[in-house]
Design an enzyme around this catalytic site. Structure first.
Site, PDB file in Angstrom:
ATOM      1  N   CYS A 283      -6.504   4.444  -2.885  1.00 13.48           N
ATOM      2  CA  CYS A 283      -6.605   2.987  -2.936  1.00 13.48           C
ATOM      3  C   CYS A 283      -7.873   2.430  -3.564  1.00 13.48           C
ATOM      4  O   CYS A 283      -7.790   1.621  -4.490  1.00 13.48           O
ATOM      5  CB  CYS A 283      -6.396   2.405  -1.542  1.00 13.48           C
ATOM      6  SG  CYS A 283      -7.570   2.948  -0.300  1.00 13.48           S
TER       7      CYS A 283
ATOM      8  N   GLU B  42       0.838  -1.195   0.000  1.00 21.28           N
ATOM      9  CA  GLU B  42       0.000   0.000   0.000  1.00 21.28           C
ATOM     10  C   GLU B  42       0.875   1.247   0.000  1.00 21.28           C
ATOM     11  O   GLU B  42       1.976   1.257   0.563  1.00 21.28           O
ATOM     12  CB  GLU B  42      -0.886   0.037   1.253  1.00 21.28           C
ATOM     13  CG  GLU B  42      -2.043  -0.928   1.217  1.00 21.28           C
ATOM     14  CD  GLU B  42      -3.084  -0.555   2.248  1.00 21.28           C
ATOM     15  OE1 GLU B  42      -4.257  -0.583   1.909  1.00 21.28           O
ATOM     16  OE2 GLU B  42      -2.723  -0.244   3.391  1.00 21.28           O
TER      17      GLU B  42
END
Length: 536
Positions: free
Chosen positions: A41, A2
């Site tokens: 995201c 991430e």
């Protein structure tokens, strides 16, 4: 991973401590020009998992829960409803007999369809499959999330984690004075420490990746397994995450494919993360659905990209609309909300120590040069020469020397927007109501069992089952367009749901089948159960 930009040793970063990632690159191919379709995201992940751009699915906002409770006319949370033919790439692998697992994040914005994975939890992995069954396994590491750049005590308080579990709990082993501060941020202690924490988190992630690769090797699977390492978007610094500059969308991409990719190879070709789904299907010899908007970047059918595209829309509380096209040298940015400040009200982002520092210095009038972007108003268009200006600080939109590039990229962006039918041209509230067929959450129809007699002659359908001659099969039908169906013969509250792909063969005796269905973005159907008796 991430929130990770290419701060790895194999990308030439001398501060990084990434021995396992570097070894993976030595055994595979490193891509220098890999980009996500969004700098945040959930929209990015929805594109990667479907092979379709988020703004062609209705998943372009971040998130489908509006964090501003005063947003007029919009009831949230809602699940986006992609076109009825769209599936996750994992469901296509399941159809082909692969064992598919996710450990553990989804965040696709159209719910978590139970048909997408055989297992989806924090212990899931290929190790749960049948002997010799092919597998597709996704692993998500949250250590490098934006909040990992905050001091450990603040992250623990706001995110709810134990300080002792955070890589940056103790003193930093990365020297803040050694890191490079980008020119669009003030060179301050707060910013340097935040970047140093990111190096710590990447180092911790490298160890986690090493453990997975070691397990793959120990189980004798490394030689015939494709490994792909990538990030959902760039790192969590201001003007990186949430912004479609290269700092927000350029990500690491490493692919190891034994006997197909030479070790230590480096590619400069443009790759978009929307290309992952069609590329992996093709690499495994499976059909690539024609509705996928990504293209293959591996194998004999690979197509070289001329451009990659990205978008920014509402992120948390604040609406926006930016569209971007990037070639090898130039990037063109179109600001639909021109005249508004670059800075927007996004409270979660404002917890970042570098952002707090930036805002304080802007209020004090202390920012200079490229640092001053946060207080400036956006032009309608931006054009950057990435060879001369990799940090995208000098807007060349009115420079006649670059007029050809400007016109070419304008046209390329228009062509892309027309091709994907960008949903962002519609208000979010109107889109959500229309896609949900009204103001309520749509519900998938309960599936029906269809007993088939020998010779495939249809028998009367009943929810209570039927007496059948041997051999016999049962089909399952759902009247909701585009629904995926799962079935099981197990009892209990949490059975393993098999993906329905065709008639189910029944053995002599009694068989109890359970079935339910889901269309992406809809609520799951009620469950139906029936018992069938097959004669010897």
């Amino acid at each position: 991973m991430e929130d990770t930009s290419p701060r790895f040793g194999c990308y030439g970063d001398e501060i990084a401590r990434t021995p396992n990632i570097d070894a993976l690159a030595e055994e595979g191919r490193r891509y220098s020009n890999a980009f996500t379709t969004a700098p945040v995201c959930a929209p990015s992940r929805s594109a990667a998992v479907t092979g379709c751009y988020q703004n062609s699915l209705g998943t372009h906002h971040m998130r489908t829960t509006h964090t501003n409770e005063d947003a007029p006319g919009l009831a949230t949370p809602y699940d986006a409803v992609p076109p009825h033919y769209v599936r996750t790439v994992s469901e296509y692998f399941r159809q082909a007999g692969y064992y598919c697992t996710n450990n553990v994040k989804t965040d696709y914005q159209f719910g978590e369809p139970f048909t997408a994975w055989d297992e989806h939890h924090d212990e899931a992995g290929w190790w749960g499959r049948e002997d010799d069954q092919p597998f597709f396994a996704a692993f998500n590491n949250t250590v490098t999330h934006e909040s990992g750049m905050w001091p450990a005590e603040e992250r623990a308080e706001l995110i709810g984690e134990d300080v002792e579990d955070l890589p940056t709990n103790g003193s930093l082993t990365t020297d803040p004075e050694a890191v490079e501060v980008p020119p669009y941020l003030p060179d301050t202690e707060a910013t340097r420490k935040a970047i140093a924490r990111q190096y710590e988190n990447i180092h911790a992630s490298d160890a986690w990746i090493g453990d997975l690769l070691d397990r793959l090797e120990a189980e004798g699977l490394a030689a015939n397994t494709i490994v792909v390492l990538w990030s959902d978007h760039g790192e969590g610094l201001p003007r990186a995450k949430r912004w479609p500059y290269d700092s927000g969308i350029n990500v690491p991409l490493i692919v190891r494919w034994p006997d197909e990719i030479d070790g230590g190879d480096v590619s400069e070709e443009l790759v978009s993360m929307v290309d992952l789904a069609p590329t992996l299907l093709d690499a495994c010899g499976l059909d690539v659905p024609q509705h996928m908007e990504g293209q293959r970047f591996l194998g004999d059918d690979a197509d070289e990209r001329e451009y990659v595209y990205a978008a920014r829309d509402r992120y948390d509380e604040s609406y926006d609309m930016i569209r971007v096209v990037r070639g090898q040298r130039y990037k063109y940015v179109r600001n639909y909300y021109s005249g508004q400040p670059y800075r927007q009200w996004i409270p979660f982002r404002n917890n970042h120590p570098a952002m707090r520092d930036l805002l304080q210095r802007d209020a004090a009038g202390e920012l200079q040069g490229a640092e001053s972007w946060v207080g400036e108003r956006r032009p309608a268009e931006e054009l950057y020469d990435l060879q001369a200006d990799p940090h995208e600080t000098e807007n060349l939109i009115d420079d006649s020397d670059h007029a050809d590039a400007r016109e070419r990229l304008r046209g390329a962006l228009d062509d892309w927007l027309n091709r994907i039918d960008d949903y962002a041209t519609e208000d979010e509230a109107a889109m959500a109501r229309r896609r949900h067929l009204g103001d309520g959450e749509p519900i998938t129809a309960t599936p029906t069992f269809v007993p088939n007699a020998p010779g495939n002659r249809e028998r009367e359908t009943t929810p209570d089952g039927a007496d059948l001659e041997s051999p016999a099969t049962v089909s399952i039908h759902c009247s909701t367009q585009g629904a995926s169906v799962g079935y099981t013969t197990e009892t209990g509250a949490d059975p393993d749901w098999q993906l329905y792909t065709g008639p189910i063969s029944l053995v002599p005796g009694e068989t109890t089948l359970r079935a339910k269905a889901v269309r992406y973005g809809f609520e799951e159907s009620d469950e139906r159960e029936a018992t069938f008796t097959v004669s010897d």
